[in-house]
Motif scaffolding. Structure first.
Motif, PDB file in Angstrom:
ATOM      1  N   ILE A  69       9.164  -3.479   2.773  1.00  0.00           N
ATOM      2  CA  ILE A  69       8.085  -2.543   3.212  1.00  0.00           C
ATOM      3  C   ILE A  69       6.771  -2.157   2.460  1.00  0.00           C
ATOM      4  CG2 ILE A  69       9.425  -0.489   4.051  1.00  0.00           C
ATOM      5  CD1 ILE A  69       7.085  -0.179   6.415  1.00  0.00           C
ATOM      6  N   SER A  70       5.974  -2.138   2.491  1.00  0.00           N
ATOM      7  CA  SER A  70       4.857  -1.529   0.804  1.00  0.00           C
ATOM      8  C   SER A  70       3.935  -0.887   1.858  1.00  0.00           C
ATOM      9  CB  SER A  70       4.414  -2.428  -0.048  1.00  0.00           C
ATOM     10  OG  SER A  70       3.915  -3.386   0.623  1.00  0.00           O
ATOM     11  N   ARG A  71       3.041  -0.413   0.707  1.00  0.00           N
ATOM     12  CA  ARG A  71       2.146   0.938   1.023  1.00  0.00           C
ATOM     13  C   ARG A  71       1.238   0.496   0.163  1.00  0.00           C
ATOM     14  NH1 ARG A  71       5.310   6.630   1.806  1.00  0.00           N
ATOM     15  NH2 ARG A  71       5.226   7.133  -0.164  1.00  0.00           N
ATOM     16  N   ASP A  72      -0.597   0.805  -0.042  1.00  0.00           N
ATOM     17  CA  ASP A  72      -1.098   1.569  -0.862  1.00  0.00           C
ATOM     18  C   ASP A  72      -2.018   2.562  -0.004  1.00  0.00           C
ATOM     19  OD1 ASP A  72      -3.954   1.471  -1.705  1.00  0.00           O
ATOM     20  OD2 ASP A  72      -4.183  -0.815  -2.024  1.00  0.00           O
ATOM     21  N   ASN A  73      -1.472   3.520  -1.274  1.00  0.00           N
ATOM     22  CA  ASN A  73      -1.590   4.762  -0.637  1.00  0.00           C
ATOM     23  C   ASN A  73      -2.997   4.876  -0.803  1.00  0.00           C
ATOM     24  OD1 ASN A  73       0.485   5.709  -0.223  1.00  0.00           O
ATOM     25  ND2 ASN A  73       0.776   5.851  -2.488  1.00  0.00           N
ATOM     26  N   ALA A  74      -4.246   4.630  -1.145  1.00  0.00           N
ATOM     27  CA  ALA A  74      -5.482   4.582  -1.119  1.00  0.00           C
ATOM     28  C   ALA A  74      -6.342   4.325  -0.342  1.00  0.00           C
ATOM     29  CB  ALA A  74      -6.221   3.889  -2.718  1.00  0.00           C
ATOM     30  N   LYS A  75      -5.727   3.663   0.111  1.00  0.00           N
ATOM     31  CA  LYS A  75      -6.251   2.235   1.317  1.00  0.00           C
ATOM     32  C   LYS A  75      -5.904   2.557   2.504  1.00  0.00           C
ATOM     33  CE  LYS A  75      -7.471  -1.844  -1.063  1.00  0.00           C
ATOM     34  NZ  LYS A  75      -7.293  -3.407  -0.913  1.00  0.00           N
ATOM     35  N   ASN A  76      -4.691   3.426   2.326  1.00  0.00           N
ATOM     36  CA  ASN A  76      -3.861   4.505   3.879  1.00  0.00           C
ATOM     37  C   ASN A  76      -3.479   2.579   4.654  1.00  0.00           C
ATOM     38  OD1 ASN A  76      -4.799   6.679   3.068  1.00  0.00           O
ATOM     39  ND2 ASN A  76      -6.951   6.367   4.609  1.00  0.00           N
ATOM     40  N   THR A  77      -2.279   2.151   4.638  1.00  0.00           N
ATOM     41  CA  THR A  77      -2.543   0.864   4.483  1.00  0.00           C
ATOM     42  C   THR A  77      -1.102   0.877   4.326  1.00  0.00           C
ATOM     43  OG1 THR A  77      -4.459  -0.085   4.338  1.00  0.00           O
ATOM     44  CG2 THR A  77      -2.741  -1.348   4.708  1.00  0.00           C
ATOM     45  N   VAL A  78       0.313   0.222   5.034  1.00  0.00           N
ATOM     46  CA  VAL A  78       0.699  -0.043   4.925  1.00  0.00           C
ATOM     47  C   VAL A  78       1.479  -1.684   5.510  1.00  0.00           C
ATOM     48  CG1 VAL A  78       3.301  -0.152   6.168  1.00  0.00           C
ATOM     49  CG2 VAL A  78       2.324   2.108   5.755  1.00  0.00           C
ATOM     50  N   TYR A  79       2.100  -2.235   4.576  1.00  0.00           N
ATOM     51  CA  TYR A  79       2.292  -3.791   4.844  1.00  0.00           C
ATOM     52  C   TYR A  79       3.626  -3.878   5.269  1.00  0.00           C
ATOM     53  CZ  TYR A  79      -2.086  -3.623   1.982  1.00  0.00           C
ATOM     54  OH  TYR A  79      -3.193  -3.067   1.723  1.00  0.00           O
ATOM     55  N   LEU A  80       3.656  -4.800   5.911  1.00  0.00           N
ATOM     56  CA  LEU A  80       4.944  -6.038   6.089  1.00  0.00           C
ATOM     57  C   LEU A  80       5.206  -7.238   5.366  1.00  0.00           C
ATOM     58  CD1 LEU A  80       8.335  -5.348   7.304  1.00  0.00           C
ATOM     59  CD2 LEU A  80       6.819  -6.409   9.288  1.00  0.00           C
TER      60      LEU A  80
END
Length: 121
Positions: A69-80
């Protein structure tokens, strides 16, 4: 309530990879927990991976070492990122958030619409 938009599901062969995305309608800095659950055929919904208390991550034992799991704070997005997929990973994957209020005494959960992941040859 947090609006969540998921993408990235599909059909993949065993051993393959997929990446799921979940975009939130508000800053993820204002969200106390964010991550993924899944529900397989005839099974209960279960935790897959989640961020909580900032950067703390928790994974289901069944996906440790394969999913990230990771995230891009600038895009308000979480990835799996899902690698080494197995047929048992077949499920509808749901994005999830929890927002605490009243000093942590109350909370509000939000769910995405779900995205199907099918692992089959």
């Amino acid at each position: 309530q947090v609006q969540l938009v998921e993408s990235g599901g599909g059909l993949v062969q065993p051993g393959g990879s997929l990446r799921l995305s979940c975009a939130a309608s508000r800053s993820i800095f204002s969200i106390n927990a964010m991550g993924w659950y899944r529900q397989g055929p005839g099974k209960e919904r279960e935790l897959v991976a989640v961020f909580s208390s900032g950067s703390v991550t928790n994974y289901a034992d069944s996906v440790k070492g394969r999913f990230t799991i990771s995230r891009d704070n600038a895009k308000n997005t979480v990835y799996l990122q899902m690698n080494g997929l197995k047929p048992d990973d077949t499920a509808v994957y749901y994005c999830y958030t929890r927002v605490l209020s009243n000093g942590g005494q109350t909370f509000s959960d939000s769910w995405g619409q779900g995205t199907q992941v099918t692992v089959s040859s």
